[in-house]
Motif scaffolding. Structure first.
Motif, mmCIF file in Angstrom:
data_model
loop_
_atom_site.group_PDB
_atom_site.id
_atom_site.type_symbol
_atom_site.label_atom_id
_atom_site.label_comp_id
_atom_site.label_asym_id
_atom_site.label_seq_id
_atom_site.Cartn_x
_atom_site.Cartn_y
_atom_site.Cartn_z
ATOM 1 N N VAL A 124 -11.004 6.711 -52.597
ATOM 2 C CA VAL A 124 -9.692 6.729 -51.944
ATOM 3 C C VAL A 124 -8.882 5.589 -52.558
ATOM 4 O O VAL A 124 -9.347 4.445 -52.594
ATOM 5 C CB VAL A 124 -9.790 6.557 -50.423
ATOM 6 N N ASP A 127 -2.966 4.225 -52.393
ATOM 7 C CA ASP A 127 -1.845 5.022 -51.883
ATOM 8 C C ASP A 127 -2.331 6.181 -51.013
ATOM 9 O O ASP A 127 -1.604 7.129 -50.768
ATOM 10 C CB ASP A 127 -0.985 5.547 -53.038
ATOM 11 N N ARG A 128 -3.589 6.100 -50.553
ATOM 12 C CA ARG A 128 -4.233 7.082 -49.658
ATOM 13 C C ARG A 128 -4.540 8.408 -50.344
ATOM 14 O O ARG A 128 -4.887 9.387 -49.667
ATOM 15 C CB ARG A 128 -3.384 7.349 -48.396
ATOM 16 N N SER A 129 -4.448 8.487 -51.628
ATOM 17 C CA SER A 129 -4.794 9.727 -52.320
ATOM 18 C C SER A 129 -6.250 9.698 -52.767
ATOM 19 O O SER A 129 -6.883 8.642 -52.814
ATOM 20 C CB SER A 129 -3.872 9.939 -53.524
ATOM 21 N N THR A 154 -8.604 8.891 -45.144
ATOM 22 C CA THR A 154 -7.232 8.536 -45.510
ATOM 23 C C THR A 154 -6.405 8.092 -44.300
ATOM 24 O O THR A 154 -5.209 7.851 -44.433
ATOM 25 C CB THR A 154 -6.527 9.736 -46.184
ATOM 26 N N PHE A 158 -9.141 4.089 -43.668
ATOM 27 C CA PHE A 158 -8.341 3.468 -44.739
ATOM 28 C C PHE A 158 -7.690 2.178 -44.240
ATOM 29 O O PHE A 158 -7.709 1.152 -44.925
ATOM 30 C CB PHE A 158 -7.269 4.452 -45.217
ATOM 31 N N ASP A 159 -7.132 2.214 -43.035
ATOM 32 C CA ASP A 159 -6.480 1.030 -42.473
ATOM 33 C C ASP A 159 -7.472 -0.111 -42.278
ATOM 34 O O ASP A 159 -7.155 -1.277 -42.553
ATOM 35 C CB ASP A 159 -5.824 1.376 -41.131
ATOM 36 N N THR A 162 -8.501 -1.520 -45.688
ATOM 37 C CA THR A 162 -7.382 -2.293 -46.246
ATOM 38 C C THR A 162 -7.360 -3.695 -45.678
ATOM 39 O O THR A 162 -7.163 -4.681 -46.408
ATOM 40 C CB THR A 162 -6.044 -1.584 -45.962
#
Length: 258
Positions: A124, A127-129, A154, A158-159, A162
């Motif tokens: 991942v 940019d979340r792709s 995603t 993801f958060d 990050t």
């Protein structure tokens, strides 16, 4: 009236210039051969997948060997589309200079973490792709395994990752993320066997703050080897369950964070 005449005159001048330009480059490309290719890998990444030599090798694999060939036989648009289809890249631009030299710029995606499932695996990006993995290229990123649907990878996961990757302390502290069937996200430290259950409710910043407070208060007193699990799911508290070998067993310690 004068303004109208000037407008019409200006229009035809621009049109004449465009027609002359098209004719010039049409004739130009008929007689000019490719004099070389320069490759540039752009994009700010923490974990680069490919270097310039890797891109050049992939171009050859795709059959793109333009050196010495007439420019009108080189399909730049087709090659751009092939490169853009590569999930490693955010974009690709290929153009030719007046001297016949080709220039390729590819913008690389930035992998944030890798998801490993029983049926598939993927990166991942920041940019979340999704980046489809290539056996030739690997990035030293955090691993996330278990029952992880794409929506979780995603979304809230993801958060969380990050936040971890933006903090040098947590980046060095955590080695892996695991998601069992119940959907409760578990963080695995690099040192020790303690599992940190951060749960499924995405107030990640608050939970990591509670974990840091617990580490400051309790770990110096008891040590990491004391606790089998630390549960951060509940508000303003950490539930610490000791190993059976610990003197604290079987009682679980509920440590308030206020």
């Amino acid at each position: 009236m004068l303004k109208k005449v000037l407008y019409i005159l200006g229009f035809f001048l621009v049109l004449s210039y465009l027609v002359a330009t098209v004719i010039h480059f049409s004739d130009y490309s008929d007689g000019v051969r490719c004099s070389g290719l320069e490759v540039r890998v752009a994009g700010k990444t923490k974990h680069a997948f490919m270097q310039q030599s890797d891109v050049e090798r992939d171009l050859k694999r795709l059959g793109f060997t333009p050196n010495g060939k007439p420019l009108d036989s080189v399909n730049l648009h087709q090659m751009e589309n092939k490169l853009r289809a590569n999930t490693l890249f955010r974009g690709a631009e290929l153009y030719v200079s007046p001297s016949g030299r080709l220039y390729l710029t590819v913008e690389q995606k930035d992998p944030l973490f890798m998801v490993i499932r029983s049926d598939t695996s993927f990166y991942v990006s920041s940019d979340r792709s999704v980046i489809i993995p290539n056996l030739q290229y690997a990035a030293p990123v955090l691993l996330a395994s278990g029952q992880i649907p794409l929506s979780l990878a995603t979304g809230s996961l993801f958060d969380l990752i990050t936040l971890i990757s933006d903090d040098p302390f947590w980046t060095n502290f955590f080695a892996q993320v695991y998601v069992p069937d119940n959907g409760q996200i578990i963080l695995v430290p690099r040192v020790g066997k303690t599992e940190i259950i951060i749960g499924s409710t995405p107030n990640w910043e608050e939970k990591l703050s509670n974990l840091r407070l617990f580490m400051d208060k309790a770990i110096p007193k008891y040590g990491w080897d004391t606790f089998k699990t630390l549960n951060l799911e509940f508000k303003d508290q950490v539930i610490a369950t000791p190993f059976t070998s610990s003197p604290l067993y079987p009682a679980a310690a509920l440590v308030p964070m206020q």
